[in-house]
Design a protein around this motif. Structure first.
Motif, PDB file in Angstrom:
ATOM      1  N   ARG A 124      -6.041   0.757   2.224  1.00 53.78           N
ATOM      2  CA  ARG A 124      -6.042  -0.553   1.595  1.00 53.78           C
ATOM      3  C   ARG A 124      -6.269  -0.436   0.091  1.00 53.78           C
ATOM      4  O   ARG A 124      -6.232  -1.425  -0.618  1.00 53.78           O
ATOM      5  CB  ARG A 124      -7.105  -1.443   2.228  1.00 53.78           C
ATOM      6  CG  ARG A 124      -8.537  -1.012   2.070  1.00 53.78           C
ATOM      7  CD  ARG A 124      -9.424  -1.996   2.818  1.00 53.78           C
ATOM      8  NE  ARG A 124     -10.822  -1.652   2.763  1.00 53.78           N
ATOM      9  CZ  ARG A 124     -11.691  -1.927   3.733  1.00 53.78           C
ATOM     10  NH1 ARG A 124     -11.272  -2.514   4.841  1.00 53.78           N
ATOM     11  NH2 ARG A 124     -12.957  -1.613   3.617  1.00 53.78           N
ATOM     12  N   SER A 125      -6.498   0.789  -0.374  1.00 53.37           N
ATOM     13  CA  SER A 125      -6.664   1.045  -1.798  1.00 53.37           C
ATOM     14  C   SER A 125      -5.359   1.567  -2.384  1.00 53.37           C
ATOM     15  O   SER A 125      -4.321   1.592  -1.729  1.00 53.37           O
ATOM     16  CB  SER A 125      -7.810   2.041  -2.010  1.00 53.37           C
ATOM     17  OG  SER A 125      -8.141   2.146  -3.374  1.00 53.37           O
ATOM     18  N   GLY A 126      -5.412   2.014  -3.667  1.00 59.12           N
ATOM     19  CA  GLY A 126      -4.211   2.412  -4.372  1.00 59.12           C
ATOM     20  C   GLY A 126      -3.961   3.904  -4.395  1.00 59.12           C
ATOM     21  O   GLY A 126      -4.570   4.671  -3.634  1.00 59.12           O
ATOM     22  N   PHE A 127      -3.075   4.332  -5.285  1.00 62.00           N
ATOM     23  CA  PHE A 127      -2.562   5.691  -5.318  1.00 62.00           C
ATOM     24  C   PHE A 127      -2.919   6.401  -6.621  1.00 62.00           C
ATOM     25  O   PHE A 127      -3.226   5.762  -7.627  1.00 62.00           O
ATOM     26  CB  PHE A 127      -1.022   5.680  -5.249  1.00 62.00           C
ATOM     27  CG  PHE A 127      -0.428   4.807  -4.185  1.00 62.00           C
ATOM     28  CD1 PHE A 127       0.024   5.353  -2.993  1.00 62.00           C
ATOM     29  CD2 PHE A 127      -0.278   3.436  -4.378  1.00 62.00           C
ATOM     30  CE1 PHE A 127       0.610   4.560  -2.011  1.00 62.00           C
ATOM     31  CE2 PHE A 127       0.306   2.637  -3.403  1.00 62.00           C
ATOM     32  CZ  PHE A 127       0.750   3.199  -2.215  1.00 62.00           C
ATOM     33  N   THR A 128      -2.804   7.732  -6.594  1.00 64.17           N
ATOM     34  CA  THR A 128      -2.695   8.501  -7.827  1.00 64.17           C
ATOM     35  C   THR A 128      -1.301   9.124  -7.850  1.00 64.17           C
ATOM     36  O   THR A 128      -0.694   9.354  -6.802  1.00 64.17           O
ATOM     37  CB  THR A 128      -3.753   9.615  -7.937  1.00 64.17           C
ATOM     38  OG1 THR A 128      -3.493  10.627  -6.950  1.00 64.17           O
ATOM     39  CG2 THR A 128      -5.159   9.053  -7.760  1.00 64.17           C
ATOM     40  N   ALA A 129      -0.804   9.407  -9.062  1.00 68.06           N
ATOM     41  CA  ALA A 129       0.561   9.911  -9.199  1.00 68.06           C
ATOM     42  C   ALA A 129       0.739  11.249  -8.486  1.00 68.06           C
ATOM     43  O   ALA A 129       1.776  11.500  -7.845  1.00 68.06           O
ATOM     44  CB  ALA A 129       0.916  10.045 -10.680  1.00 68.06           C
ATOM     45  N   TRP A 130      -0.261  12.126  -8.604  1.00 67.16           N
ATOM     46  CA  TRP A 130      -0.136  13.439  -7.976  1.00 67.16           C
ATOM     47  C   TRP A 130      -0.161  13.315  -6.457  1.00 67.16           C
ATOM     48  O   TRP A 130       0.551  14.017  -5.748  1.00 67.16           O
ATOM     49  CB  TRP A 130      -1.230  14.385  -8.472  1.00 67.16           C
ATOM     50  CG  TRP A 130      -0.935  15.827  -8.168  1.00 67.16           C
ATOM     51  CD1 TRP A 130       0.274  16.369  -7.828  1.00 67.16           C
ATOM     52  CD2 TRP A 130      -1.868  16.906  -8.156  1.00 67.16           C
ATOM     53  NE1 TRP A 130       0.152  17.735  -7.619  1.00 67.16           N
ATOM     54  CE2 TRP A 130      -1.154  18.085  -7.822  1.00 67.16           C
ATOM     55  CE3 TRP A 130      -3.228  17.003  -8.422  1.00 67.16           C
ATOM     56  CZ2 TRP A 130      -1.758  19.328  -7.725  1.00 67.16           C
ATOM     57  CZ3 TRP A 130      -3.834  18.241  -8.330  1.00 67.16           C
ATOM     58  CH2 TRP A 130      -3.101  19.386  -7.992  1.00 67.16           C
ATOM     59  N   GLY A 131      -0.977  12.397  -5.956  1.00 66.52           N
ATOM     60  CA  GLY A 131      -1.000  12.168  -4.519  1.00 66.52           C
ATOM     61  C   GLY A 131       0.369  11.738  -4.010  1.00 66.52           C
ATOM     62  O   GLY A 131       0.842  12.223  -2.973  1.00 66.52           O
ATOM     63  N   VAL A 132       1.023  10.838  -4.744  1.00 65.77           N
ATOM     64  CA  VAL A 132       2.360  10.381  -4.364  1.00 65.77           C
ATOM     65  C   VAL A 132       3.359  11.535  -4.428  1.00 65.77           C
ATOM     66  O   VAL A 132       4.178  11.726  -3.525  1.00 65.77           O
ATOM     67  CB  VAL A 132       2.818   9.232  -5.278  1.00 65.77           C
ATOM     68  CG1 VAL A 132       4.275   8.874  -5.010  1.00 65.77           C
ATOM     69  CG2 VAL A 132       1.923   8.008  -5.081  1.00 65.77           C
ATOM     70  N   GLU A 133       3.279  12.327  -5.497  1.00 67.13           N
ATOM     71  CA  GLU A 133       4.209  13.445  -5.672  1.00 67.13           C
ATOM     72  C   GLU A 133       4.106  14.448  -4.526  1.00 67.13           C
ATOM     73  O   GLU A 133       5.122  14.918  -3.995  1.00 67.13           O
ATOM     74  CB  GLU A 133       3.927  14.128  -7.005  1.00 67.13           C
ATOM     75  CG  GLU A 133       4.861  15.276  -7.328  1.00 67.13           C
ATOM     76  CD  GLU A 133       4.542  15.907  -8.674  1.00 67.13           C
ATOM     77  OE1 GLU A 133       4.790  17.121  -8.822  1.00 67.13           O
ATOM     78  OE2 GLU A 133       4.043  15.196  -9.563  1.00 67.13           O
ATOM     79  N   ILE A 134       2.876  14.779  -4.133  1.00 67.16           N
ATOM     80  CA  ILE A 134       2.683  15.730  -3.041  1.00 67.16           C
ATOM     81  C   ILE A 134       3.206  15.151  -1.733  1.00 67.16           C
ATOM     82  O   ILE A 134       3.894  15.829  -0.965  1.00 67.16           O
ATOM     83  CB  ILE A 134       1.202  16.119  -2.912  1.00 67.16           C
ATOM     84  CG1 ILE A 134       0.749  16.893  -4.153  1.00 67.16           C
ATOM     85  CG2 ILE A 134       0.975  16.959  -1.657  1.00 67.16           C
ATOM     86  CD1 ILE A 134      -0.737  17.173  -4.185  1.00 67.16           C
ATOM     87  N   ALA A 135       2.902  13.873  -1.474  1.00 64.74           N
ATOM     88  CA  ALA A 135       3.365  13.235  -0.247  1.00 64.74           C
ATOM     89  C   ALA A 135       4.888  13.262  -0.155  1.00 64.74           C
ATOM     90  O   ALA A 135       5.465  13.557   0.896  1.00 64.74           O
ATOM     91  CB  ALA A 135       2.851  11.803  -0.167  1.00 64.74           C
ATOM     92  N   GLN A 136       5.551  12.973  -1.273  1.00 63.67           N
ATOM     93  CA  GLN A 136       7.013  12.978  -1.280  1.00 63.67           C
ATOM     94  C   GLN A 136       7.565  14.377  -1.033  1.00 63.67           C
ATOM     95  O   GLN A 136       8.572  14.543  -0.341  1.00 63.67           O
ATOM     96  CB  GLN A 136       7.524  12.436  -2.616  1.00 63.67           C
ATOM     97  CG  GLN A 136       7.261  10.953  -2.822  1.00 63.67           C
ATOM     98  CD  GLN A 136       7.615  10.476  -4.218  1.00 63.67           C
ATOM     99  OE1 GLN A 136       7.730  11.279  -5.160  1.00 63.67           O
ATOM    100  NE2 GLN A 136       7.778   9.176  -4.377  1.00 63.67           N
ATOM    101  N   SER A 137       6.889  15.389  -1.562  1.00 68.95           N
ATOM    102  CA  SER A 137       7.404  16.757  -1.456  1.00 68.95           C
ATOM    103  C   SER A 137       7.226  17.354  -0.066  1.00 68.95           C
ATOM    104  O   SER A 137       7.985  18.237   0.329  1.00 68.95           O
ATOM    105  CB  SER A 137       6.721  17.654  -2.496  1.00 68.95           C
ATOM    106  OG  SER A 137       5.349  17.844  -2.182  1.00 68.95           O
ATOM    107  N   ILE A 138       6.235  16.886   0.694  1.00 75.48           N
ATOM    108  CA  ILE A 138       5.962  17.475   2.008  1.00 75.48           C
ATOM    109  C   ILE A 138       6.383  16.574   3.165  1.00 75.48           C
ATOM    110  O   ILE A 138       6.161  16.912   4.325  1.00 75.48           O
ATOM    111  CB  ILE A 138       4.469  17.833   2.159  1.00 75.48           C
ATOM    112  CG1 ILE A 138       3.580  16.583   2.063  1.00 75.48           C
ATOM    113  CG2 ILE A 138       4.053  18.872   1.121  1.00 75.48           C
ATOM    114  CD1 ILE A 138       2.106  16.868   2.274  1.00 75.48           C
TER     115      ILE A 138
END
Length: 286
Positions: free
Chosen positions: A235-249
């Motif tokens: 229910r909270s937000g994101f960090t850019a690196w977290g998004v980048e890693i999620a997209q890559s894996i």
């Protein structure tokens, strides 16, 4: 007419009335009136793997066995095929010892510590990224009807968060059903408790969803991936690196879930929109 989903029975759920998790403290409100409120307790817990001291974490003190197992599992110190012969907890010393059949020594690994962005100043070890390149998460679909049902059920469950605040929660879910709900002062501790429960119960991760109240940071994404869970929701937000890693894996990453509103920043192709959001949903987003 739409019906309100019932809260299903969970294997483990928070118990706000459990002795020792909170204490009553007297203070004064904005009008100067005396008030008494419940505040969360925190205490140190030192984790050993066999004869080696690994870390001391600040925790609320419940489920020390799952916290120890999950921390060691998420740090790569406990393998999936390890035979855990005992988990011993000394309440007086605030020490938990995980004993394995395999001999262990992680002196070199412990020299490479990385401080995380966790609210309780978590500590991980510098090689957490190792192995992510070869990681293949199951491409499991996620339905919006599940997300809406989970948000409503979890928000209505009795919890330390509702009774005292100053705490994070993590919930292991399967489709639209919460299975295991853990809380702690640090969101990493709450995740580790879930990981420990999964390890102890040989739980299959491929069809699970991990829900957290905390931010979707790089280390949260990495922990979820290392647990083998393909979907991470907050229910909270994101960090850019977290998004980048999620997209890559190939991890499905959904944040800002409030009522029937959310943002998906990774894995949109696995999201099945089988339920239309109620556009009159006015749940606060702050």
């Amino acid at each position: 007419m739409a019906t309100t989903p019932n809260i299903v029975s969970t294997l483990i759920a928070p118990d706000p009335e459990r002795a020792g998790l909170t204490r009553k403290v007297t203070g004064f409100d904005h009008t100067g009136q005396k008030v008494e409120i419940a505040v969360v307790e925190e205490r140190p817990l030192t984790i050993y793997l066999n004869s080696q001291e690994i870390v001391t974490a600040m925790t609320i003190g419940d489920y020390p066995d799952f916290l120890a197992l999950g921390f060691l599992r998420n740090q790569g110190m406990l393998r999936d095929d390890d035979n855990v012969t005992a988990v011993d907890f000394d309440e007086d010393l605030n020490v938990v010892v995980v004993r394995t059949e395999r001999k262990t020594n992680y002196e070199e690994k412990m020299r490479k510590k990385t401080r995380t962005s966790g609210c309780a100043v978590g500590t991980v070890f510098g090689d957490m990224m190792e192995g992510l390149e070869a990681l293949e998460l199951p491409q499991t679909e996620v339905r919006t009807s599940w997300l809406y049902a989970l948000a409503e059920q979890i928000n209505r469950m009795p919890s330390l968060y509702l009774s005292a605040g100053a705490i994070h929660g993590t919930v292991l879910c399967q489709e639209d059903r919460p299975l295991v709900y853990m809380e702690d002062v640090g969101r990493h501790n709450a995740v580790d408790k879930v990981a420990g429960w999964m390890f102890a119960n040989h739980a299959e991760p491929a069809d699970k969803i991990l829900y957290t109240t905390g931010r979707l940071t790089s280390e949260m994404v990495i922990k979820c991936a290392q647990m083998g869970i393909p979907t991470l929701v907050s229910r909270s937000g994101f960090t850019a690196w977290g998004v980048e890693i999620a997209q890559s894996i190939g991890l499905t990453l959904i944040g800002r879930l409030r009522g029937q509103r959310f943002t998906c920043l990774a894995g949109e192709e696995r999201l099945i929109r089988d339920a239309k959001p109620n556009m009159r949903d006015r749940e606060k987003t702050s």
